[in-house]
Design a protein around this motif. Structure first.
Motif, mmCIF file in Angstrom:
data_model
loop_
_atom_site.group_PDB
_atom_site.id
_atom_site.type_symbol
_atom_site.label_atom_id
_atom_site.label_comp_id
_atom_site.label_asym_id
_atom_site.label_seq_id
_atom_site.Cartn_x
_atom_site.Cartn_y
_atom_site.Cartn_z
ATOM 1 N N ASP A 54 0.815 -1.218 0.000
ATOM 2 C CA ASP A 54 0.000 0.000 0.000
ATOM 3 C C ASP A 54 0.851 1.272 0.000
ATOM 4 O O ASP A 54 0.365 2.343 -0.315
ATOM 5 N N THR A 55 2.153 1.149 0.290
ATOM 6 C CA THR A 55 3.034 2.314 0.202
ATOM 7 C C THR A 55 3.592 2.509 -1.206
ATOM 8 O O THR A 55 4.138 3.554 -1.508
ATOM 9 N N PRO A 59 -1.921 6.272 -5.251
ATOM 10 C CA PRO A 59 -2.975 6.617 -4.301
ATOM 11 C C PRO A 59 -4.339 6.660 -4.994
ATOM 12 O O PRO A 59 -4.437 6.752 -6.213
ATOM 13 N N CYS A 60 -5.381 6.622 -4.194
ATOM 14 C CA CYS A 60 -6.738 6.746 -4.720
ATOM 15 C C CYS A 60 -6.944 8.169 -5.225
ATOM 16 O O CYS A 60 -6.349 9.123 -4.705
ATOM 17 N N LYS A 63 -8.671 11.505 -2.274
ATOM 18 C CA LYS A 63 -7.594 11.530 -1.279
ATOM 19 C C LYS A 63 -8.051 11.138 0.119
ATOM 20 O O LYS A 63 -7.236 10.849 0.984
ATOM 21 N N LYS A 65 -9.604 8.459 0.745
ATOM 22 C CA LYS A 65 -9.595 6.997 0.789
ATOM 23 C C LYS A 65 -8.181 6.461 0.648
ATOM 24 O O LYS A 65 -7.350 7.053 -0.028
ATOM 25 N N GLU A 66 -7.949 5.345 1.283
ATOM 26 C CA GLU A 66 -6.673 4.637 1.170
ATOM 27 C C GLU A 66 -6.849 3.477 0.196
ATOM 28 O O GLU A 66 -7.896 2.826 0.208
ATOM 29 N N ARG A 89 -5.130 -3.484 -6.665
ATOM 30 C CA ARG A 89 -5.491 -2.549 -5.596
ATOM 31 C C ARG A 89 -6.818 -1.904 -5.948
ATOM 32 O O ARG A 89 -7.150 -1.715 -7.112
ATOM 33 N N CYS A 91 -9.826 1.163 -5.073
ATOM 34 C CA CYS A 91 -10.352 2.384 -4.478
ATOM 35 C C CYS A 91 -11.856 2.317 -4.779
ATOM 36 O O CYS A 91 -12.549 1.506 -4.200
#
Length: 187
Positions: A54-55, A59-60, A63, A65-66, A89, A91
């Motif tokens: 996840d790092t 990104p979604c 912003k 949301k993770e 992944r 979102c």
């Protein structure tokens, strides 16, 4: 002359070099500088499924949301004999990011753009349910919306995408669509 070998042994015993401790191996200043798991050679192939993905994924768009890591598969996509990492992944919908297995675990190299991020795929808002690599082809199973579903009430189509790496870009080989007529789970 009998005592010469004995005297030589006594003299040699006192002349051995002192033991030197090996130099300490350098370590990172903090554990937060590395992913949760790193391969012994420091490359991504060694980290595989255990990396802190996840790092590394994008990104979604929203912003607040993770990204949620849905699935990680390791397989040789580039043809170099080293396992690459495919990371699904989610979102609002899913994408699949492919990372070069020979890249450093601390900073993996993404190959091309995320799969399922084309305008046509985004219209379907796919939600990955399966991910595999067969004979160099990336097969992604997902539940998605019909293109003409203006209300976007629920995902009713079972989708199968196939991609292959051509040079440094992914090419979509096919998209199979199996409408079910009923709402499918988003996860």
């Amino acid at each position: 002359m009998r005592f010469v070998p004995f005297v030589a042994l006594i003299l040699l015993a006192g002349c051995t070099a002192p033991e030197v401790e090996p130099a300490p191996t350098p370590s990172p200043s903090s554990a937060s500088e590395l992913p949760e798991a790193e391969g012994p050679a420091g490359n991504l192939a060694g980290a595989g499924k255990d990396a802190d993905w996840d790092t590394f994924v994008l990104p979604c768009e929203d912003k607040s949301k993770e990204p949620v890591i849905q699935q990680v598969v390791t397989a040789d996509v580039t043809g170099d004999g080293i396992a690459d990492a495919l990371v699904a992944r989610a979102c609002e919908s899913s994408t699949v990011e492919v990372f070069d297995g020979s890249s450093p675990a601390q900073r993996p190299w993404r190959i091309d753009q995320p799969l399922l991020s084309s305008p046509t795929a985004e219209l379907r808002r796919p939600w990955v349910t399966g991910l595999e690599v067969k004979a160099g082809e990336i097969i992604i199973r997902a539940n998605g919306h019909a293109i003409d579903d203006a209300a976007e009430t629920c995902r009713k189509d079972r989708l199968v995408f196939a991609f292959k790496l051509a040079g440094t870009d992914f090419t979509q080989l096919r998209l199979e669509n199996n409408p079910t007529g009923k709402c499918l789970p988003a996860g």
